[in-house]
Design a protein around this motif. Structure first.
Motif, PDB file in Angstrom:
ATOM      1  N   ARG A 104       0.809  -1.209   0.000  1.00 53.84           N
ATOM      2  CA  ARG A 104       0.000   0.000   0.000  1.00 53.84           C
ATOM      3  C   ARG A 104       0.856   1.280   0.000  1.00 53.84           C
ATOM      4  NH1 ARG A 104      -4.607   0.141   4.448  1.00 53.84           N
ATOM      5  NH2 ARG A 104      -5.200  -1.894   3.681  1.00 53.84           N
ATOM      6  N   LYS A 105       1.960   1.199   0.758  1.00 51.35           N
ATOM      7  CA  LYS A 105       2.820   2.379   0.875  1.00 51.35           C
ATOM      8  C   LYS A 105       3.463   2.707  -0.478  1.00 51.35           C
ATOM      9  CE  LYS A 105       6.529   3.973   3.801  1.00 51.35           C
ATOM     10  NZ  LYS A 105       7.608   3.523   4.681  1.00 51.35           N
ATOM     11  N   GLN A 106       3.947   1.645  -1.119  1.00 53.34           N
ATOM     12  CA  GLN A 106       4.586   1.814  -2.420  1.00 53.34           C
ATOM     13  C   GLN A 106       3.570   2.314  -3.457  1.00 53.34           C
ATOM     14  OE1 GLN A 106       7.591   1.848  -3.062  1.00 53.34           O
ATOM     15  NE2 GLN A 106       7.855   1.531  -5.235  1.00 53.34           N
ATOM     16  N   LEU A 107       2.354   1.801  -3.353  1.00 55.48           N
ATOM     17  CA  LEU A 107       1.303   2.202  -4.287  1.00 55.48           C
ATOM     18  C   LEU A 107       1.010   3.699  -4.134  1.00 55.48           C
ATOM     19  CD1 LEU A 107      -0.568   1.007  -6.444  1.00 55.48           C
ATOM     20  CD2 LEU A 107      -2.293   0.705  -4.674  1.00 55.48           C
ATOM     21  N   ARG A 108       1.018   4.154  -2.880  1.00 54.07           N
ATOM     22  CA  ARG A 108       0.787   5.582  -2.633  1.00 54.07           C
ATOM     23  C   ARG A 108       1.858   6.435  -3.299  1.00 54.07           C
ATOM     24  NH1 ARG A 108      -0.921   5.064   2.669  1.00 54.07           N
ATOM     25  NH2 ARG A 108       1.186   5.390   3.435  1.00 54.07           N
ATOM     26  N   ARG A 109       3.092   5.897  -3.303  1.00 51.61           N
ATOM     27  CA  ARG A 109       4.180   6.637  -3.946  1.00 51.61           C
ATOM     28  C   ARG A 109       4.075   6.596  -5.469  1.00 51.61           C
ATOM     29  NH1 ARG A 109      10.066   5.495  -2.139  1.00 51.61           N
ATOM     30  NH2 ARG A 109       9.575   4.394  -0.228  1.00 51.61           N
ATOM     31  N   LEU A 110       3.565   5.465  -5.967  1.00 51.22           N
ATOM     32  CA  LEU A 110       3.491   5.317  -7.424  1.00 51.22           C
ATOM     33  C   LEU A 110       2.335   6.104  -8.040  1.00 51.22           C
ATOM     34  CD1 LEU A 110       4.149   1.486  -7.904  1.00 51.22           C
ATOM     35  CD2 LEU A 110       5.540   3.341  -8.832  1.00 51.22           C
ATOM     36  N   ARG A 111       1.238   6.249  -7.292  1.00 48.58           N
ATOM     37  CA  ARG A 111       0.037   6.865  -7.851  1.00 48.58           C
ATOM     38  C   ARG A 111       0.274   8.199  -8.557  1.00 48.58           C
ATOM     39  NH1 ARG A 111      -4.045   4.036  -8.014  1.00 48.58           N
ATOM     40  NH2 ARG A 111      -4.918   2.832  -6.314  1.00 48.58           N
ATOM     41  N   PRO A 112       0.989   9.128  -7.914  1.00 51.32           N
ATOM     42  CA  PRO A 112       1.153  10.421  -8.586  1.00 51.32           C
ATOM     43  C   PRO A 112       1.960  10.343  -9.882  1.00 51.32           C
ATOM     44  CG  PRO A 112       2.080  10.449  -6.354  1.00 51.32           C
ATOM     45  CD  PRO A 112       1.591   9.085  -6.586  1.00 51.32           C
ATOM     46  N   GLU A 113       2.665   9.236 -10.096  1.00 55.60           N
ATOM     47  CA  GLU A 113       3.459   9.094 -11.325  1.00 55.60           C
ATOM     48  C   GLU A 113       2.570   8.997 -12.559  1.00 55.60           C
ATOM     49  OE1 GLU A 113       6.499   9.488 -11.350  1.00 55.60           O
ATOM     50  OE2 GLU A 113       7.389   8.788  -9.478  1.00 55.60           O
ATOM     51  N   VAL A 114       1.302   8.649 -12.340  1.00 55.40           N
ATOM     52  CA  VAL A 114       0.370   8.536 -13.457  1.00 55.40           C
ATOM     53  C   VAL A 114      -0.754   9.526 -13.239  1.00 55.40           C
ATOM     54  CG1 VAL A 114      -1.180   7.020 -14.722  1.00 55.40           C
ATOM     55  CG2 VAL A 114       0.830   6.080 -13.608  1.00 55.40           C
ATOM     56  N   GLN A 115      -0.973  10.405 -14.193  1.00 57.75           N
ATOM     57  CA  GLN A 115      -2.064  11.367 -14.090  1.00 57.75           C
ATOM     58  C   GLN A 115      -2.989  11.202 -15.292  1.00 57.75           C
ATOM     59  OE1 GLN A 115      -2.638  13.639 -11.481  1.00 57.75           O
ATOM     60  NE2 GLN A 115      -1.073  12.388 -10.497  1.00 57.75           N
ATOM     61  N   VAL A 116      -4.281  11.268 -15.027  1.00 55.99           N
ATOM     62  CA  VAL A 116      -5.245  11.044 -16.098  1.00 55.99           C
ATOM     63  C   VAL A 116      -5.991  12.338 -16.421  1.00 55.99           C
ATOM     64  CG1 VAL A 116      -7.158   9.596 -16.885  1.00 55.99           C
ATOM     65  CG2 VAL A 116      -5.551   8.696 -15.211  1.00 55.99           C
ATOM     66  N   VAL A 117      -6.101  12.624 -17.705  1.00 56.17           N
ATOM     67  CA  VAL A 117      -6.902  13.761 -18.171  1.00 56.17           C
ATOM     68  C   VAL A 117      -8.093  13.181 -18.926  1.00 56.17           C
ATOM     69  CG1 VAL A 117      -6.924  15.795 -19.684  1.00 56.17           C
ATOM     70  CG2 VAL A 117      -4.858  15.239 -18.371  1.00 56.17           C
ATOM     71  N   PHE A 118      -9.296  13.495 -18.470  1.00 53.93           N
ATOM     72  CA  PHE A 118     -10.491  12.891 -19.051  1.00 53.93           C
ATOM     73  C   PHE A 118     -11.115  13.778 -20.126  1.00 53.93           C
ATOM     74  CE2 PHE A 118     -10.120  10.899 -14.865  1.00 53.93           C
ATOM     75  CZ  PHE A 118     -10.224   9.568 -15.218  1.00 53.93           C
ATOM     76  N   GLN A 119     -12.093  13.177 -20.784  1.00 53.46           N
ATOM     77  CA  GLN A 119     -12.769  13.854 -21.887  1.00 53.46           C
ATOM     78  C   GLN A 119     -13.528  15.103 -21.435  1.00 53.46           C
ATOM     79  OE1 GLN A 119     -15.355  11.213 -23.981  1.00 53.46           O
ATOM     80  NE2 GLN A 119     -16.360  12.819 -25.131  1.00 53.46           N
TER      81      GLN A 119
END
Ligand SMILES: Nc1ncnc2c1ncn2[C@@H]1O[C@H](COP(=O)(O)OP(=O)(O)OP(=O)(O)O)[C@@H](O)[C@H]1O
Ligand SMILES: [Mg+2]
Length: 284
Positions: A104-119
């Motif tokens: 979970r901790k690592q996932l929290r660190r990884l999350r901001p590495e991917v950002q989504v822009v929606f339609q």
């Protein structure tokens, strides 16, 4: 923008782009391996395979497109691949970390590495928050990561005036709101930006500007891009590689130039003939 100015912007952003959080890595930004996603029809209870053993890979800084008709599974793929949506089978590795085994901790660190822009930019912004208070909230979530730039300069990066910081989403045009969404993504200095039909909800007059902005950001920040679109002209103007989806499967993949000029798959050929972006072929 003149070449010299572009280089200057690129220099400034990449200097600032020493990202805290996840260490630098040579691993691809994203590896999707035999991904399967099933949806259940709420009314009938039937199981529907929206993504059927899809594999793809995005290297650092690469720009990859997924195209396909409505309902072919593009959004389902993008959401699952970035850990935001359900995933049935297969493996996803983000910066070398398998989402199935990461803590979970690592996932929290990884999350901001991917950002989504929606339609729909208005749908992605909280109507009760001004642009400034929305940014403040993001900064509170990731104080170190977001300290590299102030709000006014961030808006400048997406060509918006600082006055817009005080506005609420309903006071922004579609194009401005989408720029705010891109700015919010940029604030996190992601290594991957996923853009799901980022221009198809906008007036034709501002679509080109938003695309130009995405291209510029890509060059300037070195972020990889996963672009989902119906519009082949959009894909061709922004992406290096394209994957064609049909009924949940990738039926053809390759460099955009090759796939659009010499499609090997019958479905790709049909898609090219039917899609608005195919017009570029007639123009050339
Ligand atoms: N949450 C869900 N529950 C049930 N079925 C879903 C769900 N989300 C998507 N689907 C179905 O899965 C299939 C793929 O949908 P998806 O939204 O991924 O397609 P898409 O290629 O992004 O389409 P579009 O171009 O219209 O955005 C469709 O048949 C859709 O109806
Ligand atoms: Mg979609």
């Amino acid at each position: 923008m003149p070449e010299a100015a572009k280089t200057e912007v690129a220099g400034r952003i990449s200097d600032a782009a020493r990202r805290p959080g996840t260490p630098e890595t040579d691993a691809p930004v994203l590896v999707v391996d035999q991904l399967v996603v099933d949806h259940r029809n709420r009314t009938t209870g039937e199981i529907f395979r929206a993504v059927d053993h899809v594999s793809l890979r995005i290297e650092a800084g690469e720009s990859v497109a997924v195209v396909g008709e409505s309902g072919s599974g593009k959004t389902t793929l993008a959401l699952a691949a970035t850990g935001l949506g359900p995933r049935g089978g297969g493996d996803i590795r983000l910066l070398g970390h398998s989402l199935s085994s990461v803590g979970r901790k690592q996932l929290r660190r990884l999350r901001p590495e991917v950002q989504v822009v929606f339609q729909d930019p208005h749908g992605s912004l909280d109507p009760r928050q001004s642009v400034r208070s929305g940014l403040k909230e993001l900064r509170a979530l990731q104080p170190k990561r977001t300290a590299w730039i102030d709000d006014a300069a961030l808006l400048g990066r997406v060509r918006l005036a600082p006055e817009l910081l005080e506005r609420y989403p309903h006071q922004l045009s579609g194009g401005q709101a989408q720029r705010v969404c891109i700015a919010r993504a940029l604030l996190m200095r992601p290594r991957l930006i996923v853009a799901d039909e980022p221009t198809s909800g906008l007036d034709v007059s501002v679509q080109a500007d938003v695309l130009a902005l995405l291209r510029e950001i890509r060059t300037a920040t070195g972020a990889a891009l996963l672009m989902i679109s119906h519009d082949l002209a959009v894909v061709r103007s922004v992406c290096d590689t394209v994957h064609v989806m049909y009924r949940g499967q990738v039926v053809e993949s390759g460099p955009c130039e090759r796939v659009f000029a010499e499609p090997e798959n019958d479905y790709t050929r049909e898609l090219l003939a039917a899609m608005p972006g195919a017009r570029w072929r007639a123009r050339r």
